[in-house]
Structures are given as structure tokens and as C-alpha cells.
Design a protein around this motif. Sequence first.
Motif, mmCIF file in Angstrom:
data_model
loop_
_atom_site.group_PDB
_atom_site.id
_atom_site.type_symbol
_atom_site.label_atom_id
_atom_site.label_comp_id
_atom_site.label_asym_id
_atom_site.label_seq_id
_atom_site.Cartn_x
_atom_site.Cartn_y
_atom_site.Cartn_z
ATOM 1 N N PRO A 1 1.263 -0.995 0.190
ATOM 2 C CA PRO A 1 0.502 0.112 0.074
ATOM 3 C C PRO A 1 0.753 1.184 0.024
ATOM 4 O O PRO A 1 1.723 0.879 0.853
ATOM 5 N N GLU A 2 0.194 1.924 -1.114
ATOM 6 C CA GLU A 2 1.016 3.987 -0.937
ATOM 7 C C GLU A 2 1.549 3.960 0.813
ATOM 8 O O GLU A 2 0.477 4.775 1.586
ATOM 9 N N PRO A 3 2.895 4.489 0.821
ATOM 10 C CA PRO A 3 3.005 5.075 2.339
ATOM 11 C C PRO A 3 2.871 6.998 2.630
ATOM 12 O O PRO A 3 2.917 6.836 1.433
ATOM 13 N N VAL A 4 2.417 7.338 3.382
ATOM 14 C CA VAL A 4 2.883 8.405 3.900
ATOM 15 C C VAL A 4 3.900 8.825 3.538
ATOM 16 O O VAL A 4 5.232 8.727 3.461
ATOM 17 N N ARG A 5 3.893 10.204 2.564
ATOM 18 C CA ARG A 5 5.057 10.483 2.092
ATOM 19 C C ARG A 5 5.362 12.488 2.632
ATOM 20 O O ARG A 5 6.062 12.869 2.777
ATOM 21 N N ASP A 6 4.441 12.678 2.662
ATOM 22 C CA ASP A 6 4.461 13.589 3.722
ATOM 23 C C ASP A 6 5.755 13.844 4.710
ATOM 24 O O ASP A 6 5.087 13.812 5.507
ATOM 25 N N ARG A 7 6.305 15.557 4.298
ATOM 26 C CA ARG A 7 7.613 15.744 5.281
ATOM 27 C C ARG A 7 6.690 15.886 6.695
ATOM 28 O O ARG A 7 7.363 15.679 8.020
ATOM 29 N N ARG A 8 6.024 16.947 7.174
ATOM 30 C CA ARG A 8 5.892 17.580 8.124
ATOM 31 C C ARG A 8 4.788 16.176 9.302
ATOM 32 O O ARG A 8 4.486 16.390 10.459
ATOM 33 N N ARG A 9 4.636 15.194 8.220
ATOM 34 C CA ARG A 9 3.657 14.383 9.400
ATOM 35 C C ARG A 9 4.943 13.507 9.547
ATOM 36 O O ARG A 9 4.677 12.291 10.336
ATOM 37 N N LEU A 10 5.376 12.814 8.452
ATOM 38 C CA LEU A 10 7.011 12.366 9.301
ATOM 39 C C LEU A 10 7.654 12.459 10.272
ATOM 40 O O LEU A 10 8.127 11.629 11.362
ATOM 41 N N GLU A 11 8.049 13.335 10.227
ATOM 42 C CA GLU A 11 9.306 14.068 10.828
ATOM 43 C C GLU A 11 9.041 13.908 12.179
ATOM 44 O O GLU A 11 9.579 13.623 13.165
ATOM 45 N N PRO A 12 7.976 14.377 12.947
ATOM 46 C CA PRO A 12 7.928 13.883 14.346
ATOM 47 C C PRO A 12 8.478 12.342 14.920
ATOM 48 O O PRO A 12 8.832 12.644 15.929
ATOM 49 N N PHE A 13 7.637 11.824 14.011
ATOM 50 C CA PHE A 13 7.923 10.912 14.227
ATOM 51 C C PHE A 13 10.030 9.814 14.080
ATOM 52 O O PHE A 13 9.648 8.622 14.835
ATOM 53 N N LEU A 14 10.232 10.599 13.557
ATOM 54 C CA LEU A 14 11.573 10.809 13.090
ATOM 55 C C LEU A 14 11.825 10.633 14.080
ATOM 56 O O LEU A 14 13.320 10.366 14.926
ATOM 57 N N ALA A 15 11.665 12.249 15.258
ATOM 58 C CA ALA A 15 12.805 13.013 15.638
ATOM 59 C C ALA A 15 12.073 11.919 16.911
ATOM 60 O O ALA A 15 13.130 11.588 18.278
ATOM 61 N N ARG A 16 11.148 11.026 17.129
ATOM 62 C CA ARG A 16 11.513 10.871 18.363
ATOM 63 C C ARG A 16 11.768 8.992 18.289
ATOM 64 O O ARG A 16 11.692 8.018 19.336
ATOM 65 N N GLU B 1 17.493 14.140 5.890
ATOM 66 C CA GLU B 1 18.069 13.114 4.528
ATOM 67 C C GLU B 1 17.627 11.842 3.562
ATOM 68 O O GLU B 1 16.808 11.143 3.259
ATOM 69 N N TRP B 2 16.528 11.644 5.093
ATOM 70 C CA TRP B 2 15.656 10.356 5.274
ATOM 71 C C TRP B 2 13.759 10.694 4.608
ATOM 72 O O TRP B 2 13.896 9.649 3.735
ATOM 73 N N LEU B 3 13.547 12.338 4.495
ATOM 74 C CA LEU B 3 12.784 12.424 3.984
ATOM 75 C C LEU B 3 12.727 12.521 3.144
ATOM 76 O O LEU B 3 11.796 12.775 1.962
ATOM 77 N N ASP B 4 13.615 13.219 1.801
ATOM 78 C CA ASP B 4 14.361 13.579 1.122
ATOM 79 C C ASP B 4 14.211 12.169 0.310
ATOM 80 O O ASP B 4 13.443 11.905 -1.204
ATOM 81 N N ALA B 5 14.565 10.657 1.080
ATOM 82 C CA ALA B 5 14.490 9.836 0.063
ATOM 83 C C ALA B 5 13.216 9.197 -0.088
ATOM 84 O O ALA B 5 12.358 8.262 -0.812
ATOM 85 N N ALA B 6 12.376 9.497 1.451
ATOM 86 C CA ALA B 6 11.246 9.291 1.252
ATOM 87 C C ALA B 6 9.981 9.756 0.184
ATOM 88 O O ALA B 6 9.263 9.165 -0.475
ATOM 89 N N ALA B 7 10.202 10.777 -0.149
ATOM 90 C CA ALA B 7 9.249 11.428 -0.838
ATOM 91 C C ALA B 7 9.436 10.889 -2.388
ATOM 92 O O ALA B 7 8.500 10.877 -2.997
ATOM 93 N N ILE B 8 11.280 9.708 -2.605
ATOM 94 C CA ILE B 8 10.376 8.634 -3.979
ATOM 95 C C ILE B 8 10.702 7.779 -3.603
ATOM 96 O O ILE B 8 10.577 7.255 -4.782
ATOM 97 N N MET B 9 10.857 7.113 -2.847
ATOM 98 C CA MET B 9 10.238 5.606 -2.473
ATOM 99 C C MET B 9 9.544 5.284 -3.472
ATOM 100 O O MET B 9 8.475 6.380 -3.811
ATOM 101 N N SER B 10 10.321 4.213 -4.428
ATOM 102 C CA SER B 10 9.034 3.896 -5.228
ATOM 103 C C SER B 10 9.278 2.683 -5.532
ATOM 104 O O SER B 10 10.858 1.731 -5.930
ATOM 105 N N VAL B 11 8.647 1.161 -5.899
ATOM 106 C CA VAL B 11 8.937 -0.110 -6.224
ATOM 107 C C VAL B 11 8.106 -0.600 -7.730
ATOM 108 O O VAL B 11 6.741 -0.044 -7.125
ATOM 109 N N SER B 12 8.093 -1.097 -8.530
ATOM 110 C CA SER B 12 8.056 -1.005 -9.942
ATOM 111 C C SER B 12 8.530 -2.970 -9.794
ATOM 112 O O SER B 12 9.092 -3.696 -10.164
#
Lengths: 361, 361
Positions: B305-320, B350-361
Motif C-alpha cells: 500500500p502507498e505510504p505517507v510521504r508528507d515530511r511534516r507528518r513523518l518528521e515528528p516520528f523520526l525525531a522520536r 535525508e531520510w525525508l528526501d529519500a521518502a519523497a521519491i520511494m518507488s517499487v515497480s
Amino acid sequence: MSPPAPERIPVSGPPFESEAWVGPGLLADAARYLRSPSGRFVLAGARSAAAALDPIRRSLGGRILADVEVDDAESAKTLSSVEKIADAAIAAGLRRDDALVAVGGGVATDMAGFAAAILLRGVAWNAVPTTTAGMADAAIGGKTGVNHPLGKNLLGAFHPPASIVVDPAALSTLSDRDYRAGLVEAYKAAWIADSTLAAKAQVAMPAILAREVPPLLALLAGAIRIKAAIAGADPKESGRRRLLNFGHTLGHALEAASGFGGLKHGEAVAWGIVAAVTVSRRKAGLSDRDAASVLSALSALGPFPEPVRDRRRLEPFLARDKKASSRGLASILLERIGVARVDETVTPDEWLDAAAIMSVS
Amino acid sequence: MSPPAPERIPVSGPPFESEAWVGPGLLADAARYLRSPSGRFVLAGARSAAAALDPIRRSLGGRILADVEVDDAESAKTLSSVEKIADAAIAAGLRRDDALVAVGGGVATDMAGFAAAILLRGVAWNAVPTTTAGMADAAIGGKTGVNHPLGKNLLGAFHPPASIVVDPAALSTLSDRDYRAGLVEAYKAAWIADSTLAAKAQVAMPAILAREVPPLLALLAGAIRIKAAIAGADPKESGRRRLLNFGHTLGHALEAASGFGGLKHGEAVAWGIVAAVTVSRRKAGLSDRDAASVLSALSALGPFPEPVRDRRRLEPFLARDKKASSRGLASILLERIGVARVDETVTPDEWLDAAAIMSVS
């Protein structure tokens, strides 16, 4: 008995390294004796422990992440109280290299130590006991935990504190009854393992009861050294550590039958030791002289409230002893002052017979 | 890839001795593979695990003290669910030399293992995973615990099971989505530590997806051997064990941001590995060829399933991130298939940048 001030007692035993500090005036310099890999602390203190908490707060200052109040009553020693401490620590942003500091009696140190054991699968903690019972016993050896409706300390973990700080200033608001009850555990340590300490502490009894610091600290440091040596060699309580339960097999039953709150833990252990003296004379060759010496010390520490003696009320609690394995009760008997042994042949009936005739005069 | 049947994998590391058994038909003979010092067991099984529970019940028979149902949903992975297991064990008269048996997915084994860790300050337990995720990962290495409103697995203990029994019959009712998501962890183990296993499992992918037992067990046994070797050498996760978190730094954030229930753990880790491949190409010299090989395997295991890619939503969880110390995020990068390393220089950005472009084809 000369004052050890401040004395460092290593409380080792892999996989943990612990130490106890014993001396007057340590709390004012708490930052020097409390350990945290990050230098940051979550303080978990009992309301009644203000005399110890205030100097600790001043010494740690801005390194306190959170300051949680812990209910120090035996009835509050529950998993949900531990969860409350954990919630506060997590909300404050606790990391794996931060540490807890438990300040209070045995209930507070047992619960905050258990919270430290399960937070992030284990963070470091420090114990600042504010009772003679805690100083002599509860904080040393790594047992932490809470009660369950079906019995005491049925949930918990072995998680030794990094540092234990014993400062007599923390006792300033302790009632005389609690002060005396807690000393039972200190004398017990001497009786099972150190006849020299037992003799000195017997002579110093009046000074110790008058709260004179040098002889009190000498007794506490001796008890800590004994417990550290025994528990350190047997962290999971499979062998010699059971000797520390001298007076506890019947003591736990007396305490439970009195409904938790009737008899203090130390008072129940005192009665348990009286019964253990009776059984030890018959089954372990304890001499009249040594028996009289133990009973005379207990008499000086008392008087203790009357215990339950009714066998029908005591028996269920003896049968449910947590130390029981499939083999049977592990009873601790005294061969002579300074030498105890584990005996698995004493039946619940023999303990109940001894309980019926206990007396301290 | 030939079938290991039954294979014993020692999962050592003091102060515990553990073993994993891998093979078809083990459950019917469960009494032979489950360990209890007393021979008595408390069974804690997920409702969904009937296919595994029934043969275990038949094999253990009258040696079952209590049979507790465990809710295997991530939302039920709480301290109060653990307390429910503990209550049942205590009410059944659990003794120190009795053992628990956890039967179910990672939630059930994490919770029953944690109950075993705190019951009577620690009793033995056994894990019977009924998901590919549990077989490859959750039951090995001794991590037990529950979630907290502020994050996953924030309360728990290191308490390895005495025995882990892996029988493919336990997977019979597992959904295809869960079957595939769980295999991500097995392939992950190969990628970080064993290029030969990774190559064989890549070739065997169609047979493994068709649930053919010999290649599936070969992959699972390989993953268990890798995790046992790494976790055994580093039980408290201070060093090399962090390599097992490959794909997890971002994966945990993706899972949390999806609200637990949106993405399966293995699916979130799959996306986390996709991002880690991007970062590893830039910072750890991962070759195009190895990167393509990892992405092609993930493509076969998907679609996810498609993941969340929005940095503002992901960032707090990375920090914690729970693995964060005062030093910073510990990221795992792949140098080549079979060789990973810990890197503390990768920033959340850097993780958030990589998250923005993730793809599996």
C-alpha cells in the motif's frame, strides 16, 4: 563502631555494576553520587520524602527531566502506579541513556526501579532510600516489582540500581516505629552472616535506637556489605541468596494474614525470626546462648504489635509462598549467630506450631 | 535449497540459553520441543492461531495449567493485556519453575514474552510464531514488550524464549498479504549479513511465494541463524545488533504515520528499505546491481500500500525514534548485499528526501 563517611560499597555481579554510598551529608552533593549515562534524570519521589528530595533537586538542578510524585503506601504498590511513573518519563522524552532516581521507602524504590526495568526495555536507575528498611534491604540486590491481588511482589524484575545513596539525613521524618521495624532487617543480615557485626550492633543497640549516626551507619554499611556479597554471588536467587529470607517464610504469612497495614514488614519478619529461632533450636542446633541473644535484640527493637497466630488463617499464605518450587518450602534456619542454612524439610505445620508459641519479652 | 527438517539452531548468549527448532510437523510433537523446568505450562494463544494451538493442546495434555486467549491486534498490545495474561497465570498457581507458551503473531509473542519476563520476576517461556514475520524476526533475540500511546514498544524487557518452534503448518490460515509482508524481514536478514542466502532466496522467490515448504524453511532458518548470531553477540542492542534495524528507521516512522493498521510492519519496513537503498547508494557505495537486486525482490513481495510521504507528518516520528540516543539517529546503510553498517551522520532531512521519491515497480 567508627563512622564510615562516605564509604563506597561495590555491589557487583554481572551483568550489572552497582555501588552503594553510605555517609552523612551525601544528599547535598547528590549530583556526585547519582549516575546517568546522559547526565539527565527523572526524579520519582514519595510525598513523605521531602527531606531527601529538596537537597537532591537543588544538587541536580536543570538536569531533572521530570519530577514525578510516587504514592509510597503498600496499597498503591500496583502495576498502574508503575505505569504512571513510566507515562511521565516517556512524556518528558526519556532516552535510553537517561536514568531514574527513586526517593522514598521500599514501595517507592521497588516501583520506580520496576519502571526503570521496563522503560525502553531497561534504563539505569538510582535508589535513595529514606527508611531504615530501605537502607538495610529493599534497594540492594536488584529486586523490583509490585503487588498483585493474590500476593506480594508477584510482578517485577531483577534490575539493580546503578547507585544507592544512604544518608542518615533522609531519615529525619521517619517515625520511631518505622525506624525500629526497618532495623530488624539490618540485624537479620548480621545474624545470618557476620557474628562480629552482630556482637557490635548488640552492644551499640541503645545508641542506635537513639539515632546516633556513627553506630547506625556502621550497622547499615555492614548489612549492605552482607547483602551485596550474598546477592551479588546469586543474582537470581537460586542458592545462597535465599539465606536473606531468614524470618521471611513465616514473616510473609504473618504480614499477609494481618492484612497489609496491620504489621509492618520488619515487624512481621521480627516475629518470623522468633519462630525461626524455635525451629532452629530443634532442627539446626542453635545454642541457648545465641537464641537468647537474638531474642534480646528483638525485645529491644520492639515491642511489636500482636501477630495473627490462628493456623487456619496463616496456612493458606504459607502454602502460596512465592519462594516455593515444586519441591516444597525453602526455610532458613540459624545454626549459630553468623551461620544460616537453607532447609527444605520444615513443614508448614512445624512453622504453625512455632507461630502458636512465639513470644518476645 | 534443501529442507532442514527438523533443524536445531542454538540461540545462545549468556545469561540465557535458547534454541530454535525449524521443521515440518513439529507442533504435533510439541511436548518434545517446548521447555519448562517443572514440565508445566501456561498457554497464551491468539484466537487466530487455532491451527497451531490444537496440536499443542493435544501434545501437552494435562501439563497445561491455564489456557489464556490473547488479542493479537496491534491496538491491543498494551500493558493491561499483559496484566490479563499475568492474572490468569497467577490465578492458576504459576510457580517459578513453570513456563509460558506464546502462540500467535508478533503481538502475541511480544506480550506473552513480556508477561513471562515480569511474572515472579521472570519465568521461562516458549514462542510458537504463526506468521512469517514472527518466524523470521519477532520471536528471536529476546525483545518483548507493549506499545504506549506515545510510541511503539516503549515498555518491555529483554527476555529470550527458552525455545522457539517454527512449523510451517502454523501458517495455514495466514493471509497472503501477511505472508508476504513477513517475508520482508527474512530477506532483510539475508541482505545485511549473508549474500549466499540472499542469492538463493532471490532465485527461489516464486517457490517461496507459492508456499513451498523446503525453500521457505531454508530462508526462515537462514534468517533465524543470522538474527541469532547478531543478537546473541549483542543482547542489549548497543552495537552490531542495530544492523537488524535496516529499513526500520524510516519504516517505523512510515508505520506510525499510517496510524498503525494502515501499513503492516513488514510493508513499512519494505518502504524503509527502498529509501535506505537510495541513501546507501549515495553514502555507502551500494552498487547499481545490488540496489536493483534488492528492489526487484521487494517488487516481487509487493505490491505494498502507498505510504505517507508528507515530511511534516513523518518528521515528528523520526525525531522520536526509540533508538535515538543523545548522539543522534542510528541509521543502517548497505555497503553491498551481505554487508551493512551503522551510520550516525544521516539526518532526518535525508531520510525525508529519500521518502519523497520511494518507488517499487
